[in-house]
Design an enzyme around this catalytic site. Structure first.
Site, PDB file in Angstrom:
ATOM      1  N   GLY A 152       0.831  -1.207   0.000  1.00  0.00           N
ATOM      2  CA  GLY A 152       0.000   0.000   0.000  1.00  0.00           C
ATOM      3  C   GLY A 152       0.858   1.246   0.000  1.00  0.00           C
ATOM      4  O   GLY A 152       2.091   1.189  -0.076  1.00  0.00           O
ATOM      5  N   GLY A 187      -3.717  -2.002  -2.322  1.00  0.00           N
ATOM      6  CA  GLY A 187      -2.300  -1.797  -2.632  1.00  0.00           C
ATOM      7  C   GLY A 187      -1.988  -2.276  -4.038  1.00  0.00           C
ATOM      8  O   GLY A 187      -2.850  -2.834  -4.720  1.00  0.00           O
ATOM      9  N   LEU A 189      -0.246  -2.657   9.018  1.00  0.00           N
ATOM     10  CA  LEU A 189      -0.891  -1.562   8.285  1.00  0.00           C
ATOM     11  C   LEU A 189      -2.088  -2.057   7.469  1.00  0.00           C
ATOM     12  O   LEU A 189      -2.884  -1.249   7.004  1.00  0.00           O
ATOM     13  CB  LEU A 189       0.108  -0.908   7.317  1.00  0.00           C
ATOM     14  CG  LEU A 189       1.365  -0.272   7.914  1.00  0.00           C
ATOM     15  CD1 LEU A 189       2.292   0.185   6.799  1.00  0.00           C
ATOM     16  CD2 LEU A 189       1.018   0.899   8.807  1.00  0.00           C
ATOM     17  N   TYR A 223     -16.040   2.764  10.436  1.00  0.00           N
ATOM     18  CA  TYR A 223     -14.587   2.729  10.237  1.00  0.00           C
ATOM     19  C   TYR A 223     -13.883   3.163  11.522  1.00  0.00           C
ATOM     20  O   TYR A 223     -12.980   2.479  12.023  1.00  0.00           O
ATOM     21  CB  TYR A 223     -14.206   3.632   9.066  1.00  0.00           C
ATOM     22  CG  TYR A 223     -12.717   3.727   8.846  1.00  0.00           C
ATOM     23  CD1 TYR A 223     -11.962   2.599   8.566  1.00  0.00           C
ATOM     24  CD2 TYR A 223     -12.067   4.962   8.913  1.00  0.00           C
ATOM     25  CE1 TYR A 223     -10.597   2.684   8.367  1.00  0.00           C
ATOM     26  CE2 TYR A 223     -10.696   5.058   8.707  1.00  0.00           C
ATOM     27  CZ  TYR A 223      -9.975   3.917   8.436  1.00  0.00           C
ATOM     28  OH  TYR A 223      -8.622   4.001   8.240  1.00  0.00           O
ATOM     29  N   LYS A 234     -11.599   0.724  14.013  1.00  0.00           N
ATOM     30  CA  LYS A 234     -10.204   1.001  14.384  1.00  0.00           C
ATOM     31  C   LYS A 234     -10.067   1.187  15.896  1.00  0.00           C
ATOM     32  O   LYS A 234      -9.033   0.857  16.486  1.00  0.00           O
ATOM     33  CB  LYS A 234      -9.683   2.240  13.642  1.00  0.00           C
ATOM     34  CG  LYS A 234      -9.586   2.096  12.143  1.00  0.00           C
ATOM     35  CD  LYS A 234      -8.764   0.899  11.679  1.00  0.00           C
ATOM     36  CE  LYS A 234      -7.280   1.076  11.849  1.00  0.00           C
ATOM     37  NZ  LYS A 234      -6.533  -0.074  11.251  1.00  0.00           N
TER      38      LYS A 234
END
Ligand code: UDP
Length: 369
Positions: A10, A36, A80, A153, A157
């Site tokens: 990515g 990515g 990530l 989202y 997280k």
């Protein structure tokens, strides 16, 4: 040192891979190429100096077998791999939650099993709809209702953060959590909504620069080089274990002003055009009005805070997009031409650069022909 970067193909991951390779480390990557691209790693594969220390596995972090082998092989893990981009998350609400929550859980579980230090990437989105500035790590997180999937989202997280901290507390896992604030730079695509590559492409093609809402909402952009430096320093800092740390840039700017600045830098005839949110997003969409980081904690822990200003960020991105309008070597070989990198996913599987297969990971074989 052997570093595993999940999501290493990515935008941030490829820059971090480069930074670690330049430091002389061995870099292992796992990426499912959902957002990515192997193009981000091509220059590292073509340079013999870095190619021999770069190992790429194309797979998802939800697949325990390759992930286990990789985590067992490496000394430190940077996680990530995640759903990224407002547009992507709105278009893929279920898979975004599952990738973020289940993927992170799997990474943490295996890091605990093999006793490996891990850095978990989080986001400034977790703060939710604060308007005050600067945001500090101990601030409350403020969200809307679950019927507005925009907040899923941020919530997913935040669950990642809770899970990582729980592994730290319950299983003594050495973990550090980074909240990235609008990381930008060369190779970032505007395909999933990110504003700077979108504006640069629009300006370069003299198309209207699409400023959503009033354009008075602000952001603080961070050069990806600064973000990578912060990540590496945090992983080198024992005191950062068990901590949540902001990584963000220095200049707050409104989106309308950003559009004007990019237009001027590019020398474009394009004009900013205000686009109401309901023309681009579902009715439940809600934008963040302001987002400014405090980087005091990062500075105290590592002695570092981001230094690259917005002008430099924009110059680098504009230069990248100007170059990207030239066909790449891989496209030339395939008889294709580069177009609008925001619009056309050009690198099909048939064009992929050689990658090491999973079975060659341990043996250090050269890339497959
Ligand atoms: N934005 C915009 N036009 C675009 C894309 C984004 O005005 O073509 C705005 C968006 O509404 C937000 C800001 O730019 O206010 C930053 O958007 P981005 O998706 O880059 O990051 P995030 O919203 O996650 O901060």
């Amino acid at each position: 040192m052997r570093v595993l970067i999940t999501g290493g193909a990515g935008f941030i991951g490829s820059h971090l891979a480069e930074a670690y390779l330049n430091r002389g480390e061995e870099v292992f990557i796992i990426d499912d190429l959902s957002t990515g691209s192997l193009d981000n790693l091509l220059h590292l594969q073509q340079d013999p100096e870095t190619a021999q220390r770069l190992f790429i596995t194309i797979d998802t972090v939800l697949n325990a077998e390759p992930l286990s082998e990789l985590i067992g092989t490496c000394d430190v893990v940077v996680h990530l791999a995640a759903a990224v981009g407002v547009q992507y998350v709105l278009d893929n609400p279920l898979s975004s939650i599952l990738t973020n929550v289940q993927g992170t859980e799997k990474v943490l579980e295996l890091c605990a099993k093999f006793r490996k230090k891990v850095l978990i990437a989080s986001t400034s989105e977790v703060y939710g709809k604060h308007a005050h500035a600067p945001l500090i790590e101990s601030d409350d997180c403020v969200y809307g209702p679950s019927t507005k999937s925009r907040w899923s989202y941020a919530a997913s997280k935040l669950i990642d953060e809770f899970t990582a901290l729980a592994y730290h507390m319950s299983r003594n896992l050495p973990v550090c959590i980074v909240r990235f604030f609008n990381t930008v730079g060369p190779r970032q695509t505007g395909r999933y909504g990110m504003v700077i590559p979108r504006f640069v492409e629009q300006a370069l093609h003299d198309r209207p620069i699409t400023v959503y809402g009033t354009g008075q909402q602000t952001r603080t952009f961070t050069h990806v080089r600064d973000s990578c430096e912060a990540v590496m320093r945090l992983l080198d800092t024992p005191e950062a274990v068990g901590e949540v740390v902001n990584v963000g840039g220095i200049e707050e700017i409104s989106i309308l002003e950003l559009a004007h600045r990019i237009r001027t830098k590019v020398g474009s005839r394009a004009e900013p055009e205000l686009v109401p949110y309901d023309q681009v997003f579902p009715p439940y969409f809600e934008d963040m009005q302001r987002r400014v980081p405090s980087t005091a904690k990062l500075k105290v822990l590592t002695g570092f805070s981001p230094i690259i200003d917005l002008d430099q960020v924009l110059d680098d991105v504009i230069a990248h997009h100007r170059n990207a309008s030239q066909p790449t070597e891989r496209q030339l070989l395939a008889g294709l031409h580069a177009h609008d990198i925001d619009g056309i996913p050009f690198a099909g599987q048939a064009l992929m650069a050689p990658v090491r297969s999973r079975s060659s990971l341990m043996s250090g074989e050269l890339p497959l022909p």
